[in-house]
Design a protein around this motif. Structure first.
Motif, mmCIF file in Angstrom:
data_model
loop_
_atom_site.group_PDB
_atom_site.id
_atom_site.type_symbol
_atom_site.label_atom_id
_atom_site.label_comp_id
_atom_site.label_asym_id
_atom_site.label_seq_id
_atom_site.Cartn_x
_atom_site.Cartn_y
_atom_site.Cartn_z
ATOM 1 N N UNK A 81 12.877 -36.281 -8.263
ATOM 2 C CA UNK A 81 13.268 -34.897 -7.987
ATOM 3 C C UNK A 81 12.751 -34.470 -6.609
ATOM 4 N N UNK A 82 11.552 -34.916 -6.252
ATOM 5 C CA UNK A 82 11.003 -34.554 -4.944
ATOM 6 C C UNK A 82 11.842 -35.137 -3.815
ATOM 7 N N UNK A 83 12.302 -36.358 -3.995
ATOM 8 C CA UNK A 83 13.164 -36.959 -2.969
ATOM 9 C C UNK A 83 14.484 -36.201 -2.875
ATOM 10 N N UNK A 84 15.033 -35.859 -4.022
ATOM 11 C CA UNK A 84 16.279 -35.091 -4.018
ATOM 12 C C UNK A 84 16.076 -33.740 -3.328
ATOM 13 N N UNK A 144 5.006 -43.809 -6.375
ATOM 14 C CA UNK A 144 4.839 -43.039 -7.601
ATOM 15 C C UNK A 144 6.010 -43.278 -8.548
ATOM 16 N N UNK A 145 7.219 -43.306 -7.999
ATOM 17 C CA UNK A 145 8.405 -43.542 -8.826
ATOM 18 C C UNK A 145 8.323 -44.909 -9.504
ATOM 19 N N UNK A 146 7.867 -45.898 -8.774
ATOM 20 C CA UNK A 146 7.705 -47.231 -9.365
ATOM 21 C C UNK A 146 6.650 -47.212 -10.468
ATOM 22 N N UNK A 147 5.530 -46.547 -10.209
ATOM 23 C CA UNK A 147 4.443 -46.506 -11.184
ATOM 24 C C UNK A 147 4.865 -45.817 -12.472
ATOM 25 N N UNK A 148 5.784 -44.869 -12.364
ATOM 26 C CA UNK A 148 6.255 -44.135 -13.540
ATOM 27 C C UNK A 148 7.497 -44.759 -14.169
ATOM 28 N N UNK A 149 7.932 -45.892 -13.631
ATOM 29 C CA UNK A 149 9.096 -46.573 -14.181
ATOM 30 C C UNK A 149 10.417 -45.945 -13.809
ATOM 31 N N UNK A 150 10.421 -45.068 -12.801
ATOM 32 C CA UNK A 150 11.656 -44.417 -12.377
ATOM 33 C C UNK A 150 12.416 -45.239 -11.338
ATOM 34 N N UNK A 151 11.732 -46.168 -10.711
ATOM 35 C CA UNK A 151 12.364 -47.043 -9.723
ATOM 36 C C UNK A 151 12.168 -48.488 -10.159
ATOM 37 N N UNK A 152 13.033 -49.369 -9.681
ATOM 38 C CA UNK A 152 12.961 -50.770 -10.061
ATOM 39 C C UNK A 152 11.635 -51.411 -9.696
ATOM 40 N N UNK A 153 11.136 -52.247 -10.569
ATOM 41 C CA UNK A 153 9.831 -52.884 -10.351
ATOM 42 C C UNK A 153 9.817 -53.780 -9.117
ATOM 43 N N UNK A 154 10.974 -54.326 -8.757
ATOM 44 C CA UNK A 154 11.038 -55.254 -7.627
ATOM 45 C C UNK A 154 11.313 -54.557 -6.291
ATOM 46 N N UNK A 155 11.452 -53.250 -6.312
ATOM 47 C CA UNK A 155 11.714 -52.514 -5.078
ATOM 48 C C UNK A 155 10.489 -52.573 -4.171
ATOM 49 N N UNK A 156 10.695 -52.940 -2.921
ATOM 50 C CA UNK A 156 9.632 -52.918 -1.912
ATOM 51 C C UNK A 156 9.513 -51.473 -1.416
ATOM 52 N N UNK A 186 25.569 -37.487 0.326
ATOM 53 C CA UNK A 186 25.525 -38.866 -0.174
ATOM 54 C C UNK A 186 24.111 -39.421 -0.242
ATOM 55 N N UNK A 187 23.153 -38.769 0.370
ATOM 56 C CA UNK A 187 21.786 -39.294 0.394
ATOM 57 C C UNK A 187 21.223 -39.509 -1.003
ATOM 58 N N UNK A 188 21.493 -38.586 -1.908
ATOM 59 C CA UNK A 188 20.908 -38.651 -3.242
ATOM 60 C C UNK A 188 21.410 -39.867 -4.012
ATOM 61 N N UNK A 189 22.714 -40.033 -4.082
ATOM 62 C CA UNK A 189 23.238 -41.172 -4.857
ATOM 63 C C UNK A 189 22.907 -42.499 -4.174
ATOM 64 N N UNK A 190 22.874 -42.516 -2.856
ATOM 65 C CA UNK A 190 22.492 -43.742 -2.160
ATOM 66 C C UNK A 190 21.032 -44.103 -2.442
ATOM 67 N N UNK A 191 20.199 -43.068 -2.526
ATOM 68 C CA UNK A 191 18.783 -43.300 -2.823
ATOM 69 C C UNK A 191 18.600 -43.878 -4.223
ATOM 70 N N UNK A 192 19.352 -43.358 -5.190
ATOM 71 C CA UNK A 192 19.263 -43.872 -6.560
ATOM 72 C C UNK A 192 19.641 -45.350 -6.608
ATOM 73 N N UNK A 193 20.673 -45.720 -5.858
ATOM 74 C CA UNK A 193 21.066 -47.133 -5.802
ATOM 75 C C UNK A 193 19.984 -47.961 -5.122
ATOM 76 N N UNK A 194 19.453 -47.450 -4.016
ATOM 77 C CA UNK A 194 18.446 -48.170 -3.250
ATOM 78 C C UNK A 194 17.193 -48.438 -4.083
ATOM 79 N N UNK A 195 16.817 -47.456 -4.906
ATOM 80 C CA UNK A 195 15.607 -47.591 -5.716
ATOM 81 C C UNK A 195 15.869 -48.273 -7.056
ATOM 82 N N UNK A 196 17.106 -48.720 -7.243
ATOM 83 C CA UNK A 196 17.476 -49.477 -8.449
ATOM 84 C C UNK A 196 17.178 -48.680 -9.724
ATOM 85 N N UNK A 197 17.555 -47.410 -9.696
ATOM 86 C CA UNK A 197 17.362 -46.554 -10.875
ATOM 87 C C UNK A 197 18.499 -46.825 -11.852
ATOM 88 N N UNK A 198 18.195 -47.243 -13.092
ATOM 89 C CA UNK A 198 19.259 -47.507 -14.067
ATOM 90 C C UNK A 198 20.129 -46.284 -14.288
#
Length: 206
Positions: A81-84, A144-156, A186-198
């Motif tokens: 949400x903060x990124x959005x 933080x998103x990775x730690x909370x499971x909101x972003x893909x574990x393999x995301x750098x 388009x930034x929001x949806x591109x970010x979701x793809x980039x962070x591998x959010x299911x």
């Protein structure tokens, strides 16, 4: 002291507006002072050169933007949400500028990077530092998103943050080119793809 400070602020305000609208290279000291409504001699009382003025404009613009970014990215909302919120704030800034003068200005830093990176090393270095600071701020949120499971574990996290800043700059450039702030949507949806959010875990878009 008040009058002195006022003259300096007028010069900075005029320079920021002119650089935003026309770029750095075409501007002369006389035009900046004329726009500011101050005598040309006042310029050299405050700034030793046009480059020194430009660096001050950059620093003050970043100080204001950094405060805004920190406020948005350190809110109590969840990381995504903060990124959005950051993307929406960025779009709002461009819309406000368009409503004021009829044109989307784009990003001051990106505009100057395109214009001067191969011509002025001191300005290039200052801009590089700003972009790295932006990446730092976003990287913290991605971690933080990775730690909370909101972003893909393999995301750098660092690479993702760099890509997000690059997308902000690219979309701001398109918005300027097309005079269309909606290019930033388009930034929001591109970010979701980039962070591998299911897909099933993606936040609502309203």
């Amino acid at each position: 002291m008040g009058r002195t400070s006022d003259a300096r602020n007028k010069i900075l305000g005029a320079a920021a507006t002119l650089i935003e609208q026309r770029g750095y290279s075409p501007l002369g000291v006389a035009e900046i002072c004329s726009t500011a409504g101050v005598p040309k001699g006042s310029f050299y009382y405050f700034f030793e050169s046009k480059q020194a003025l430009a660096l001050t404009v950059i620093d003050e613009h970043w100080a204001a933007q950094r405060r805004q970014w920190v406020e948005v990215l350190s809110s109590g909302h969840d990381p995504l949400r903060r990124l959005r919120d950051l993307f929406e704030t960025t779009e709002e800034v461009q819309r406000a500028g368009q409503q004021k003068v009829g044109l989307v200005a784009g990003c001051l830093f990106g505009n100057l990077a395109l214009e001067l990176s191969n011509q002025n090393e001191e300005i290039r270095s200052r801009l590089q530092g700003i972009f790295e600071a932006q990446i730092d701020l976003i990287e913290e949120v991605v971690m933080e998103a990775k730690a909370q499971g909101q972003a893909g574990a393999l995301v750098d996290a660092r690479d993702a943050a760099r890509s997000i800043v690059a997308q902000i700059e690219g979309r701001a450039l398109l918005a300027k080119l097309l005079n269309d702030p909606a290019q930033l949507e388009a930034l929001w949806r591109n970010c979701l793809d980039l962070l591998q959010v299911p897909t099933q875990a993606r936040p609502a878009t309203d």
